[in-house]
Design a protein around this motif. Sequence first.
Motif, mmCIF file in Angstrom:
data_model
loop_
_atom_site.group_PDB
_atom_site.id
_atom_site.type_symbol
_atom_site.label_atom_id
_atom_site.label_comp_id
_atom_site.label_asym_id
_atom_site.label_seq_id
_atom_site.Cartn_x
_atom_site.Cartn_y
_atom_site.Cartn_z
ATOM 1 N N LEU A 1 47.233 40.269 38.722
ATOM 2 C CA LEU A 1 46.659 39.497 37.624
ATOM 3 C C LEU A 1 47.713 38.957 36.666
ATOM 4 C CD1 LEU A 1 43.416 41.517 36.878
ATOM 5 C CD2 LEU A 1 43.629 39.251 37.918
ATOM 6 N N ASP A 2 48.963 38.924 37.098
ATOM 7 C CA ASP A 2 49.978 38.141 36.392
ATOM 8 C C ASP A 2 49.512 36.695 36.304
ATOM 9 O OD1 ASP A 2 52.667 37.803 35.231
ATOM 10 O OD2 ASP A 2 52.984 36.562 36.993
ATOM 11 N N THR A 3 48.760 36.258 37.323
ATOM 12 C CA THR A 3 48.058 34.977 37.313
ATOM 13 C C THR A 3 46.573 35.276 37.357
ATOM 14 O OG1 THR A 3 49.843 33.860 38.495
ATOM 15 C CG2 THR A 3 47.678 32.799 38.522
ATOM 16 N N PRO A 4 45.762 34.729 36.450
ATOM 17 C CA PRO A 4 44.326 35.015 36.448
ATOM 18 C C PRO A 4 43.678 34.744 37.795
ATOM 19 C CG PRO A 4 44.933 33.907 34.426
ATOM 20 C CD PRO A 4 46.147 33.882 35.312
ATOM 21 N N ALA A 5 42.733 35.597 38.184
ATOM 22 C CA ALA A 5 42.074 35.469 39.478
ATOM 23 C C ALA A 5 40.639 35.962 39.385
ATOM 24 C CB ALA A 5 42.841 36.262 40.536
ATOM 25 N N SER A 6 39.824 35.543 40.344
ATOM 26 C CA SER A 6 38.419 35.945 40.392
ATOM 27 C C SER A 6 38.261 37.206 41.236
ATOM 28 C CB SER A 6 37.568 34.824 40.990
ATOM 29 O OG SER A 6 37.931 34.616 42.344
ATOM 30 N N THR A 7 37.082 37.821 41.137
ATOM 31 C CA THR A 7 36.787 39.019 41.928
ATOM 32 C C THR A 7 36.894 38.721 43.413
ATOM 33 O OG1 THR A 7 35.296 39.842 40.204
ATOM 34 C CG2 THR A 7 35.020 40.767 42.408
ATOM 35 N N SER A 8 36.325 37.612 43.848
ATOM 36 C CA SER A 8 36.340 37.279 45.280
ATOM 37 C C SER A 8 37.755 37.031 45.781
ATOM 38 C CB SER A 8 35.462 36.058 45.554
ATOM 39 O OG SER A 8 35.891 34.942 44.791
ATOM 40 N N ALA A 9 38.576 36.354 44.969
ATOM 41 C CA ALA A 9 39.962 36.109 45.383
ATOM 42 C C ALA A 9 40.743 37.412 45.499
ATOM 43 C CB ALA A 9 40.635 35.159 44.401
ATOM 44 N N LEU A 10 40.531 38.321 44.563
ATOM 45 C CA LEU A 10 41.227 39.612 44.613
ATOM 46 C C LEU A 10 40.749 40.445 45.795
ATOM 47 C CD1 LEU A 10 41.130 40.443 40.805
ATOM 48 C CD2 LEU A 10 43.173 39.919 42.141
ATOM 49 N N ALA A 11 39.454 40.391 46.085
ATOM 50 C CA ALA A 11 38.920 41.133 47.228
ATOM 51 C C ALA A 11 39.542 40.642 48.522
ATOM 52 C CB ALA A 11 37.402 40.989 47.264
ATOM 53 N N SER B 1 32.288 30.892 38.203
ATOM 54 C CA SER B 1 33.009 32.132 38.483
ATOM 55 C C SER B 1 33.609 32.697 37.202
ATOM 56 C CB SER B 1 34.113 31.889 39.520
ATOM 57 O OG SER B 1 35.072 30.976 39.019
ATOM 58 N N VAL B 2 34.186 33.895 37.315
ATOM 59 C CA VAL B 2 34.838 34.562 36.198
ATOM 60 C C VAL B 2 36.276 34.868 36.598
ATOM 61 C CG1 VAL B 2 34.878 36.611 34.722
ATOM 62 C CG2 VAL B 2 32.689 35.573 35.358
ATOM 63 N N LEU B 3 37.225 34.485 35.747
ATOM 64 C CA LEU B 3 38.626 34.798 35.987
ATOM 65 C C LEU B 3 39.038 35.984 35.126
ATOM 66 C CD1 LEU B 3 40.456 31.335 36.105
ATOM 67 C CD2 LEU B 3 39.617 32.722 38.010
ATOM 68 N N TYR B 4 39.771 36.902 35.737
ATOM 69 C CA TYR B 4 40.291 38.057 35.019
ATOM 70 C C TYR B 4 41.787 37.862 34.773
ATOM 71 C CZ TYR B 4 35.876 40.346 35.984
ATOM 72 O OH TYR B 4 34.531 40.659 36.022
ATOM 73 N N ALA B 5 42.235 38.272 33.591
ATOM 74 C CA ALA B 5 43.639 38.112 33.222
ATOM 75 C C ALA B 5 44.144 39.393 32.583
ATOM 76 C CB ALA B 5 43.803 36.937 32.255
ATOM 77 N N ARG B 6 45.433 39.672 32.741
ATOM 78 C CA ARG B 6 46.054 40.829 32.118
ATOM 79 C C ARG B 6 46.173 40.651 30.615
ATOM 80 N NH1 ARG B 6 50.946 41.663 35.975
ATOM 81 N NH2 ARG B 6 52.143 40.943 34.204
ATOM 82 N N THR B 7 46.079 41.745 29.882
ATOM 83 C CA THR B 7 46.285 41.716 28.438
ATOM 84 C C THR B 7 47.729 42.100 28.113
ATOM 85 O OG1 THR B 7 45.696 44.029 28.117
ATOM 86 C CG2 THR B 7 43.885 42.418 28.096
ATOM 87 N N ALA B 8 48.074 41.971 26.824
ATOM 88 C CA ALA B 8 49.415 42.365 26.383
ATOM 89 C C ALA B 8 49.640 43.865 26.583
ATOM 90 C CB ALA B 8 49.601 41.999 24.910
#
Length: 328
Positions: free
Chosen positions: A271-281, A312-319
């Motif tokens: 998640l250094d680059t935002p991604a969706s649940t399906s892409a990560l799966a 879709s929903v994108l997940y991203a890392r926090t600080a």
Amino acid sequence: MDTRLSFSAADMAEIRFAVSPLWEVLTSFRLLRGAPELPSQRRWAGPARERLAEAGLDRGWLALLAPPGSYVADLLTPAPRTSFPTLEAELAAVRATPPARVRDELGRLAKDRPGLERSPRYRLLYDEPAAMLAKVTAEIETYWELALAPYWQRIRQLLEADLFHRARLVAEYGAGYVLGELHESVSWDDGALRLVRRHCGLLRGQAGSGLVLVPTAFAWSRVLTVSVAPEPPQLAYPARGIGALWEPRPCAVDAVAGVLGRSRALLLQELDTPASTSALAAQFGLSAAGVSQHLTALRDARLVTAHRVGRSVLYARTAVADALLSPS
């Protein structure tokens, strides 16, 4: 053509810096629509450009008001009132633009693009500025969610770092020194700011006192300016470190895996680059349900954020996650 902006002692005292979400909207949109981009920016630009086209935002209100390579409606960049204005506060300022100013800026756009005044959006905005500005800001909010919200933490960190660096230089060497080293097209000499690019215009008679300096993550090749009375003039310049903004960041996955478990540590790394649940799966060969469970736990721990992008929903890392994963 050179432009010179003279400074009085009062003007020098009113120089300030600001991080502006709307300036990032403007500069990033123009980059996606054809402005020059750095090779490193393609990591962001490729996915963002696809989402922009899918949503039809490449031919909406922003396309009307912020065409690449020509005049951009100044109403899109009201002078920031604070150093860190929210997007909501800046959009409220856009909606409050006086009708006469809206029509004047539409006229300036039409001079650069013959026939523009016959377009339906142009006519609607000209005839009903207040109602249509609400549609403009609604589109900006959509664009924000599609192109910037998942990445905003990373972008804001870069802009804040630039702002604090410049503030230290002002304290050590004075405002004139900082003005002279913002960009190769800007110089400071004998109480005046000189812009050497012909497309820049910054006139004291067309703006208020002082100067607002705005670092940007997307306008890397030149500075951009706004002069609208009674607001102070604005100068947007490329932030320091812009070339490294989208480079992958090193991660101490093994150390974190001992605390979070390997699957969650690897998800955070990805998640250094935002991604969706399906892409990560698909990336890790896991079920979508399993990835969703991991992401929910990481979100509850404030290690990731979720941003709705279309369907879709994108997940991203926090600080917090970035600090956790950083090699010591």
